[in-house]
Design an enzyme around this catalytic site. Sequence first.
Site, short mmCIF file in Angstrom:
data_model
loop_
_atom_site.label_atom_id
_atom_site.label_comp_id
_atom_site.label_asym_id
_atom_site.label_seq_id
_atom_site.Cartn_x
_atom_site.Cartn_y
_atom_site.Cartn_z
N ALA A 61 0.87 -1.19 0.00
CA ALA A 61 0.00 0.00 0.00
C ALA A 61 0.90 1.24 0.00
CB ALA A 61 -0.88 -0.02 1.24
N GLY A 100 0.65 -5.01 1.13
CA GLY A 100 -0.49 -5.09 0.20
C GLY A 100 -0.10 -5.76 -1.11
N GLU A 103 -0.44 -9.34 -0.44
CA GLU A 103 -1.88 -9.62 -0.27
C GLU A 103 -2.58 -9.69 -1.63
OE1 GLU A 103 -2.12 -6.39 2.76
OE2 GLU A 103 -3.35 -7.84 3.82
N GLU A 123 3.85 -5.04 7.53
CA GLU A 123 3.00 -3.97 8.09
C GLU A 123 3.27 -3.72 9.56
OE1 GLU A 123 2.04 -6.28 5.96
OE2 GLU A 123 0.51 -5.51 4.59
C1 LIG Z 1 -10.21 5.79 10.53
C2 LIG Z 1 -9.39 5.22 9.44
C3 LIG Z 1 -9.64 3.77 9.26
C4 LIG Z 1 -8.75 3.18 8.25
C5 LIG Z 1 -8.93 1.73 8.07
C6 LIG Z 1 -7.82 1.07 7.34
C7 LIG Z 1 -7.73 1.47 5.91
C8 LIG Z 1 -6.47 1.05 5.26
C9 LIG Z 1 -6.56 -0.30 4.71
C10 LIG Z 1 -5.39 -0.54 3.88
C11 LIG Z 1 -4.98 -1.95 4.02
C12 LIG Z 1 -3.67 -2.05 3.44
C13 LIG Z 1 -2.89 -3.13 4.06
C14 LIG Z 1 -1.53 -3.04 3.49
C15 LIG Z 1 -0.65 -2.26 4.05
C16 LIG Z 1 0.67 -2.09 3.43
O1 LIG Z 1 0.99 -2.60 2.39
S1 LIG Z 1 1.74 -1.11 4.25
C17 LIG Z 1 3.18 -1.13 3.25
C18 LIG Z 1 3.91 -2.41 3.33
N1 LIG Z 1 5.13 -2.34 2.57
C19 LIG Z 1 6.28 -2.04 3.09
O2 LIG Z 1 6.40 -1.85 4.27
C20 LIG Z 1 7.44 -1.93 2.16
C21 LIG Z 1 8.16 -0.66 2.39
N2 LIG Z 1 9.24 -0.47 1.46
C22 LIG Z 1 10.40 -1.12 1.57
O3 LIG Z 1 10.61 -1.96 2.39
C23 LIG Z 1 11.44 -0.73 0.58
O4 LIG Z 1 11.17 0.54 0.13
C24 LIG Z 1 11.56 -1.68 -0.63
C25 LIG Z 1 10.24 -1.85 -1.31
C26 LIG Z 1 12.11 -3.03 -0.16
C27 LIG Z 1 12.57 -1.05 -1.64
O5 LIG Z 1 13.78 -0.79 -0.98
P1 LIG Z 1 14.91 0.10 -1.69
O6 LIG Z 1 15.13 -0.37 -3.05
O7 LIG Z 1 16.05 0.13 -0.73
O8 LIG Z 1 14.29 1.56 -1.83
P2 LIG Z 1 13.83 2.59 -0.73
O9 LIG Z 1 14.82 3.68 -0.64
O10 LIG Z 1 13.46 1.91 0.52
O11 LIG Z 1 12.47 3.13 -1.36
C28 LIG Z 1 12.50 3.89 -2.57
C29 LIG Z 1 11.44 4.96 -2.48
O12 LIG Z 1 10.15 4.33 -2.45
C30 LIG Z 1 9.41 4.79 -1.33
N3 LIG Z 1 8.55 3.68 -0.88
C31 LIG Z 1 8.92 2.43 -0.68
N4 LIG Z 1 7.86 1.70 -0.32
C32 LIG Z 1 6.81 2.52 -0.31
C33 LIG Z 1 5.42 2.34 -0.01
N5 LIG Z 1 4.90 1.15 0.31
N6 LIG Z 1 4.62 3.42 -0.09
C34 LIG Z 1 5.11 4.63 -0.46
N7 LIG Z 1 6.41 4.86 -0.74
C35 LIG Z 1 7.24 3.80 -0.67
C36 LIG Z 1 10.46 5.16 -0.31
O13 LIG Z 1 9.96 6.06 0.63
C37 LIG Z 1 11.53 5.78 -1.19
O14 LIG Z 1 11.11 7.08 -1.46
P3 LIG Z 1 12.15 8.24 -1.66
O15 LIG Z 1 12.98 8.29 -0.41
O16 LIG Z 1 11.31 9.46 -1.84
O17 LIG Z 1 12.97 7.88 -2.86
#
Ligand SMILES: CCCCCCCCCCCCC/C=C/C(=O)SCCNC(=O)CCNC(=O)[C@H](O)C(C)(C)COP(=O)(O)OP(=O)(O)OC[C@H]1O[C@@H](n2cnc3c(N)ncnc32)[C@H](O)[C@@H]1OP(=O)(O)O
Length: 719
Positions: A61, A100, A103, A123
């Site tokens: 997500a 996500g 998922e 997450e």
């Molecule tokens: C009252 C309100 C009620 C609300 C009810 C709930 C509603 C919501 C329901 C939604 C349900 C969703 C359930 C799912 C949830 C999720 O999926 S949470 C996200 C899970 N994923 C992660 O945690 C992965 C995170 N990312 C990483 O681990 C790493 O980035 C990577 C993918 C392994 C890549 O690593 P690397 O190559 O080293 O690059 P990075 O420098 O880490 O990242 C590059 C840029 O990308 C950005 N980024 C990475 N992942 C995300 C992401 N998931 N979302 C947005 N942005 C992401 C990261 O910030 C970097 O950005 P910049 O620094 O700007 O370059």
Amino acid sequence: MAQYSRVSGTVGLITLQNPPVNALCAAVRQGIVEMLKKALSDSKVKSVVICGQNGIFCGGADIKEFGMNMSGPPLVQVIHAIEDANKPMVAAIEGVALGGGLELALGCHYRIAHSKARLGLPEVILGLLPAAGGTQRLPRLIGVPAALDLITTGRHVIAAEALQLGIVDQVTDHKTVDAAVKLAQSVAGKPLDARRISTYPCARPSDLDALFEGEMQKVRQRARGAIAPVACVQAVQAAATLPYTQGIEREKELMVTLFTSGQARALQYLFFSQRAVSKWSTPSGARWDTSKPGPIHKVAVIGLGTMGRGITVALAQTGLSVVAVETQEKQLMGAKKAVSNMLEQGAKRRGVAPTLDKISYSPNIQAIADADLVIEAVFEDMALKKQVFQQLAAVCKPGTFLCTNTSSLDVDQLASQTRSPELVVGMHFFAPAHVMKLLEVVYGPRTSPQAVATAMELGKKMGKVSVAVGNCQGFVGNRMLKLYLEQAFFLLEEGATPELVDRALEEFGFAMGVFRMSDLSGLDVGWKVRKGLMLGETDVSSGQSARIRQGCRYSPLGDLLCEQGRFGQKTGQGWYQYDKPGGRVASSDPWLHSFLESYRAKHGLVARHIDHQEVLERCLYAMINEGFRILEEGIAAGPEDIDVIYVFGYSWPRHRGGPMFYADMVGLAKVLERLEHYQQAHPDVPYLQPCSLLRRLVASGSPPIQRWREVIKKPHSQL
Ligand SMILES: CCCCCCCCCCCCC/C=C/C(=O)SCCNC(=O)CCNC(=O)[C@H](O)C(C)(C)COP(=O)(O)OP(=O)(O)OC[C@H]1O[C@@H](n2cnc3c(N)ncnc32)[C@H](O)[C@@H]1OP(=O)(O)O
């Protein structure tokens, strides 16, 4: 944001397009829904593949959306639409399928992964749970124990393990999308009922209650106040005990609580902060994107004590050539053995070959002549370090970067010993250096942007979270730590016990309270530092009280313990007692309590009641106040830098975001008010005087932490 095409005549191909990690933002979710409709209504299409562009399936997500009003189709519904599809859906997993992203893949009827792909539900690390059906589908697919492991730890698995666990159906070394298309063709027309994971019964181990009770105990112990791991267990428990539809409701209910919690905010702030610190800048305008690191092929380490050994291991593990120098022959032989052992153990854990041949050992400093970068790790003594830097200046080839692992000494004084001060930079590792993730990269007033960039790049290669900070006594981490420790000593003088102080800090979320931690790291370490600063010895000749040094309140309690030979765990006695020297289990020490009583009596101190709130406020706000001074002076570029240093180097509880984030959560006005209160109560502790930046932030209406930089005036710098 999602593209559709038809390939090989009968396979619909949906490609997620949201660089850099194809996060599932509203537009991507909308795109999937629309492209799915297209594929399902195209009569030529018999099966569908979902992939991500640029070799990455999906990073989950979009975390940035969590702080905003969510729009677009909910991910849970998108995934249900995929699972309900009447044509086989195949996930082609390259790069990563996380959160996500995984998922989404679990909603597909088949999954194929590239051998190098990583999968996981991380997450929990963001203070959330896999709320797009992940907590309900994964246990149905791979069983409750394995799902609990992945969901509560957030660990990634590589494709081979994913195959073994049953998360994916196939692993390929070839082009993933091509292999997925083949698989899609082979399953076209086959019945899908047995492929919809949500319809699977959840296998229930016979000892289900005991299993969940044990797991709950385990995560509570590990989480120390973090709520997400507990909610993850509860959600998986719902999968094991309720029908899917009810389980999904429970998943959502738990997610709503987490989603709106301060802990999720803290952990997501930390996620972005960890990435933000790599985009370093200095007050003079040097920046990560305009400073090119120098080429590094060979690195030398000088001094093979505990730190030097750890640094050598961390360097060799990156594959760089390392020259390890220790002038004392006996120490050199001991170091060689210890380094080899550490490398072998590490390699065994990671299932790779140890990189022993990357290191050459020498008692002779001339051996470093062709190194591109040198890390000095000799004993923490300015005179000795100066001598080493003079030698380095004489021996090294021109252009060699000279780094010091000092934890608090003036980097600029060391730079002055060389002809090229612009090549000198601090690389402050944390013990054990091959394990701890943090690296403080310390630039002096004459350090060149290239030297900073080179040290930051090397840190990254070593798998460290590197933070660039300015040069001052103790840099960021130890400068703030000093006040934290000092407040803890003062609390003992005023009536607290080590047990009370530690309990308050451990309930806050620290793995160990300050006294337990001091016992572990050795009381003599701080004693030596204080002696170096001329604080560790009473100035009898001037008639000053033992409790006043350099005009300020001082507590000699730590020094007095050291004078008794109580150095902590290593001697079996410190703030606590241990069953033997080197013992690990701390127990309350009656001697220490009567020592504190007689100390108070000797100095005319009357013990008073101290509660947990005061412990937290005194220890934490003192250090936060110093954090504001550090920001005001431009030693750290932003609050994120301080928070990352504290979480990765000083075991600050992650779910509290870091000291500066914590101040934001508490409310800056409240922190200011309490500091004013304590400053009035302790006028002999000048650092409790609230920092002017804190006052300015409060006067500006206490903006959220993301906007503090606007209030921090740009300080001068000579870099
Ligand atoms: C009252 C309100 C009620 C609300 C009810 C709930 C509603 C919501 C329901 C939604 C349900 C969703 C359930 C799912 C949830 C999720 O999926 S949470 C996200 C899970 N994923 C992660 O945690 C992965 C995170 N990312 C990483 O681990 C790493 O980035 C990577 C993918 C392994 C890549 O690593 P690397 O190559 O080293 O690059 P990075 O420098 O880490 O990242 C590059 C840029 O990308 C950005 N980024 C990475 N992942 C995300 C992401 N998931 N979302 C947005 N942005 C992401 C990261 O910030 C970097 O950005 P910049 O620094 O700007 O370059």
